[in-house]
Design an enzyme around this catalytic site. Sequence first.
Site, PDB file in Angstrom:
ATOM      1  N   LYS A 115      60.179  79.393 -59.733  1.00 39.84           N
ATOM      2  CA  LYS A 115      60.139  78.600 -60.969  1.00 39.84           C
ATOM      3  C   LYS A 115      61.501  78.720 -61.631  1.00 39.84           C
ATOM      4  O   LYS A 115      62.042  79.814 -61.774  1.00 39.84           O
ATOM      5  CB  LYS A 115      59.042  79.186 -61.898  1.00 39.84           C
ATOM      6  CG  LYS A 115      58.933  78.492 -63.230  1.00 39.84           C
ATOM      7  CD  LYS A 115      57.910  77.379 -63.179  1.00 39.84           C
ATOM      8  CE  LYS A 115      58.041  76.391 -64.309  1.00 39.84           C
ATOM      9  NZ  LYS A 115      58.961  75.278 -64.082  1.00 39.84           N
ATOM     10  N   LYS A 166      63.749  87.092 -65.973  1.00 36.94           N
ATOM     11  CA  LYS A 166      63.217  86.397 -67.146  1.00 36.94           C
ATOM     12  C   LYS A 166      61.745  86.050 -66.946  1.00 36.94           C
ATOM     13  O   LYS A 166      60.906  86.296 -67.798  1.00 36.94           O
ATOM     14  CB  LYS A 166      64.034  85.116 -67.344  1.00 36.94           C
ATOM     15  CG  LYS A 166      63.695  84.332 -68.576  1.00 36.94           C
ATOM     16  CD  LYS A 166      64.442  83.004 -68.616  1.00 36.94           C
ATOM     17  CE  LYS A 166      65.939  83.189 -68.469  1.00 36.94           C
ATOM     18  NZ  LYS A 166      66.681  81.975 -68.815  1.00 36.94           N
ATOM     19  N   LYS A 197      66.234  78.286 -59.035  1.00 35.31           N
ATOM     20  CA  LYS A 197      67.078  77.418 -59.863  1.00 35.31           C
ATOM     21  C   LYS A 197      67.669  76.354 -58.964  1.00 35.31           C
ATOM     22  O   LYS A 197      67.797  76.553 -57.754  1.00 35.31           O
ATOM     23  CB  LYS A 197      68.214  78.234 -60.517  1.00 35.31           C
ATOM     24  CG  LYS A 197      68.862  77.560 -61.701  1.00 35.31           C
ATOM     25  CD  LYS A 197      68.108  77.779 -62.991  1.00 35.31           C
ATOM     26  CE  LYS A 197      68.673  76.981 -64.127  1.00 35.31           C
ATOM     27  NZ  LYS A 197      68.048  77.304 -65.418  1.00 35.31           N
ATOM     28  N   GLY A 254      63.656  71.422 -66.489  1.00 30.21           N
ATOM     29  CA  GLY A 254      64.970  70.956 -66.965  1.00 30.21           C
ATOM     30  C   GLY A 254      65.929  72.099 -67.217  1.00 30.21           C
ATOM     31  O   GLY A 254      65.560  73.270 -67.202  1.00 30.21           O
ATOM     32  N   ASP A 255      67.167  71.765 -67.431  1.00 29.47           N
ATOM     33  CA  ASP A 255      68.216  72.685 -67.871  1.00 29.47           C
ATOM     34  C   ASP A 255      69.318  71.772 -68.403  1.00 29.47           C
ATOM     35  O   ASP A 255      69.041  70.608 -68.757  1.00 29.47           O
ATOM     36  CB  ASP A 255      68.708  73.572 -66.710  1.00 29.47           C
ATOM     37  CG  ASP A 255      69.620  74.718 -67.170  1.00 29.47           C
ATOM     38  OD1 ASP A 255      69.122  75.688 -67.760  1.00 29.47           O
ATOM     39  OD2 ASP A 255      70.852  74.647 -66.972  1.00 29.47           O
ATOM     40  N   ASN A 281      69.042  70.616 -76.099  1.00 22.86           N
ATOM     41  CA  ASN A 281      67.644  70.967 -76.289  1.00 22.86           C
ATOM     42  C   ASN A 281      67.470  72.324 -76.978  1.00 22.86           C
ATOM     43  O   ASN A 281      66.757  72.445 -77.972  1.00 22.86           O
ATOM     44  CB  ASN A 281      66.936  70.948 -74.931  1.00 22.86           C
ATOM     45  CG  ASN A 281      65.511  71.436 -75.035  1.00 22.86           C
ATOM     46  OD1 ASN A 281      65.214  72.587 -74.755  1.00 22.86           O
ATOM     47  ND2 ASN A 281      64.613  70.577 -75.478  1.00 22.86           N
ATOM     48  N   SER A 319      56.612  76.550 -69.900  1.00 23.22           N
ATOM     49  CA  SER A 319      56.426  75.863 -68.624  1.00 23.22           C
ATOM     50  C   SER A 319      55.248  76.474 -67.876  1.00 23.22           C
ATOM     51  O   SER A 319      54.446  75.772 -67.251  1.00 23.22           O
ATOM     52  CB  SER A 319      57.680  75.991 -67.750  1.00 23.22           C
ATOM     53  OG  SER A 319      58.643  75.043 -68.128  1.00 23.22           O
TER      54      SER A 319
HETATM   55  P1  NDP Z   1      71.457  70.431 -72.838  1.00 24.85           P
HETATM   56  O1  NDP Z   1      72.057  69.662 -71.756  1.00 24.85           O
HETATM   57  O2  NDP Z   1      70.316  69.859 -73.601  1.00 24.85           O
HETATM   58  O3  NDP Z   1      72.580  70.807 -73.903  1.00 24.85           O
HETATM   59  C1  NDP Z   1      73.702  71.575 -73.554  1.00 24.85           C
HETATM   60  C2  NDP Z   1      74.631  71.681 -74.753  1.00 24.85           C
HETATM   61  O4  NDP Z   1      75.671  72.599 -74.448  1.00 24.85           O
HETATM   62  C3  NDP Z   1      75.303  70.364 -75.083  1.00 24.85           C
HETATM   63  O5  NDP Z   1      75.587  70.322 -76.458  1.00 24.85           O
HETATM   64  C4  NDP Z   1      76.587  70.461 -74.254  1.00 24.85           C
HETATM   65  O6  NDP Z   1      77.641  69.659 -74.751  1.00 24.85           O
HETATM   66  C5  NDP Z   1      76.927  71.926 -74.374  1.00 24.85           C
HETATM   67  N1  NDP Z   1      77.656  72.366 -73.166  1.00 24.85           N
HETATM   68  C6  NDP Z   1      77.213  72.265 -71.882  1.00 24.85           C
HETATM   69  N2  NDP Z   1      78.148  72.720 -71.030  1.00 24.85           N
HETATM   70  C7  NDP Z   1      79.187  73.095 -71.780  1.00 24.85           C
HETATM   71  C8  NDP Z   1      80.449  73.639 -71.488  1.00 24.85           C
HETATM   72  N3  NDP Z   1      80.842  73.907 -70.207  1.00 24.85           N
HETATM   73  N4  NDP Z   1      81.265  73.917 -72.517  1.00 24.85           N
HETATM   74  C9  NDP Z   1      80.862  73.657 -73.801  1.00 24.85           C
HETATM   75  N5  NDP Z   1      79.683  73.146 -74.132  1.00 24.85           N
HETATM   76  C10 NDP Z   1      78.864  72.870 -73.147  1.00 24.85           C
HETATM   77  O7  NDP Z   1      71.064  71.852 -72.226  1.00 24.85           O
HETATM   78  P2  NDP Z   1      70.057  72.949 -72.780  1.00 24.85           P
HETATM   79  O8  NDP Z   1      70.083  72.968 -74.257  1.00 24.85           O
HETATM   80  O9  NDP Z   1      68.779  72.769 -72.086  1.00 24.85           O
HETATM   81  O10 NDP Z   1      70.709  74.298 -72.204  1.00 24.85           O
HETATM   82  C11 NDP Z   1      71.675  75.060 -72.911  1.00 24.85           C
HETATM   83  C12 NDP Z   1      71.724  76.480 -72.373  1.00 24.85           C
HETATM   84  O11 NDP Z   1      70.432  77.078 -72.494  1.00 24.85           O
HETATM   85  C13 NDP Z   1      72.092  76.601 -70.891  1.00 24.85           C
HETATM   86  O12 NDP Z   1      72.787  77.812 -70.693  1.00 24.85           O
HETATM   87  C14 NDP Z   1      70.737  76.704 -70.213  1.00 24.85           C
HETATM   88  O13 NDP Z   1      70.821  77.324 -68.938  1.00 24.85           O
HETATM   89  C15 NDP Z   1      70.003  77.563 -71.224  1.00 24.85           C
HETATM   90  N6  NDP Z   1      68.551  77.508 -71.162  1.00 24.85           N
HETATM   91  C16 NDP Z   1      67.878  76.324 -71.288  1.00 24.85           C
HETATM   92  C17 NDP Z   1      66.507  76.296 -71.245  1.00 24.85           C
HETATM   93  C18 NDP Z   1      65.737  75.040 -71.499  1.00 24.85           C
HETATM   94  O14 NDP Z   1      64.502  75.141 -71.598  1.00 24.85           O
HETATM   95  N7  NDP Z   1      66.342  73.882 -71.627  1.00 24.85           N
HETATM   96  C19 NDP Z   1      65.730  77.531 -70.993  1.00 24.85           C
HETATM   97  C20 NDP Z   1      66.531  78.739 -70.971  1.00 24.85           C
HETATM   98  C21 NDP Z   1      67.883  78.702 -71.022  1.00 24.85           C
HETATM   99  P3  NDP Z   1      77.969  68.239 -74.044  1.00 24.85           P
HETATM  100  O15 NDP Z   1      76.879  67.328 -74.468  1.00 24.85           O
HETATM  101  O16 NDP Z   1      79.301  67.886 -74.576  1.00 24.85           O
HETATM  102  O17 NDP Z   1      77.980  68.504 -72.575  1.00 24.85           O
END
Ligand code: NDP
Length: 444
Positions: free
Chosen positions: A89, A113, A125, A164-165, A239, A376
């Site tokens: 997962k 996790k 992943k 998603g991620d 997100n 999830s």
């Molecule tokens: P989203 O795609 O919804 O949002 C990502 C955000 O981070 C955007 O604002 C993006 O900006 C910014 N970002 C992405 N890559 C970079 C980078 N290299 N440098 C600077 N800013 C960056 O992703 P999520 O919110 O889902 O995920 C964010 C983090 O949380 C990740 O590390 C993910 O692995 C982690 N996570 C997510 C989960 C989930 O349920 N969604 C669960 C657990 C962890 P821009 O739009 O400009 O790219």
Amino acid sequence: MAYVNDVILQVIKRNPNEPEFHQVIKEVLPSIEPLIEENQEIKNIGILERFVEPERQIIFRVSWVDDNGKTQVNRGFRIQFNSSIGPYKGGLRFHPTVNIGIMKFLAFEQILKNSLTGLPMGGGKGGSDFDPKGKSDAEVMRFCQSFMTELHRHIGAELDVPAGDIGVGAREIGFLFGQYKRLKNVYEGVLTGKGMTFGGSFVRTEATGYGLIYFMEEMLGEEKKDFAGKKVAISGSGNVAIYAAQKVQQLGGRVVAMSDSNGYIYNQNGIDIEEIKKGKEIERKRISQCYLPASNTKYAENCFDIWSVKCDIALPCATENEIDEKAAETLVSNGCIAVGEGANMPCTPEAIEVFLKNKVLYAPGKAANAGGVATSGLEMSQNVMRTFWTFEEVDAKLKTIMQNIYKKSSEAAVRFGHKGNLMVGANIAGFEKIAHAMLAQGIV
Ligand code: NDP
């Protein structure tokens, strides 16, 4: 410990040019040494050697045709790292920086996790170096269909359940689910984060952000502190960031900064979160286009400078290694009292050292952002039971799970002589369950 060092060296040798994977192994393995010392069987039957090697790694070509009729080729990945406590997962990430090392670091974190949630989920992943940014809906759909045309052979509701991620939200999950159903001719909960009309769960969208804040409430509560009146800087505006911000506001905190990969906005009086949510989720704008110049909110280029904004609590919710030693020192000198990782591995090891040395409360991602995968897991249960729980029911379950993760991590830290170090506590508590399951299942 020589055994642990040998395994780390072996990982580096066998997986060259994968710095993020090396980083997570170097963080986790030394912190679980006390457990290994207590249980020599871990060493005797090579638990660690097997724990650091994925059970299966799938790499595939994803060909698709863009709106101009040109053929595009991307690379797809799925790492099925560990299935000792349940089906694999973990999310799918679509971002140009995706490579095998990043996939492996994320999948490895996911094992621990998922274990911490208390739910029966193994670690995996996947993703692609495809960049959804600037693509039309039709292009994203064609890409997702091509990606799933290969991936469907390797996943299933009882085998591997992606979610998603970064770059994979409700739109992408919908396209992926549609193609899976068409190819397999079954309607099953093979993906989570689905839309509410086709098997999704209430609170899944909010879960990682809300869960992070529930975890932080526990951590702050132990020190008789809370979010009320606190200034909070949150990186990212995706997100995780949006729903962390929403929950902070609900608890009386003030979100003073948010960002995307181009820059950040800041306002010591507080940012209008609903404005950001609308701009990002519905209009797909850049953050520079979301802020209102008339509202005293300012915009600056260079997203990583967000940590120079004065705040009481910092929540990195964008990507890995976004807080380095210098940024951590700036946060400390600005009076930051707590850091909570919404993203995976957003703080470098040097930054974590700075926080621990300066008694800044530090919530590691594998524990603090586990709310997404936990919900999830709840979505999977509802799919199997063919039922729906209300928003309030799922939210209450999520809160309880986050409180338990805090408790488990904090107790494990105390038990092994690292009181207050949640990184060590979360690694030990997560690994303990995996090690027991691997011991019981023999050498496989
Ligand atoms: P989203 O795609 O919804 O949002 C990502 C955000 O981070 C955007 O604002 C993006 O900006 C910014 N970002 C992405 N890559 C970079 C980078 N290299 N440098 C600077 N800013 C960056 O992703 P999520 O919110 O889902 O995920 C964010 C983090 O949380 C990740 O590390 C993910 O692995 C982690 N996570 C997510 C989960 C989930 O349920 N969604 C669960 C657990 C962890 P821009 O739009 O400009 O790219």
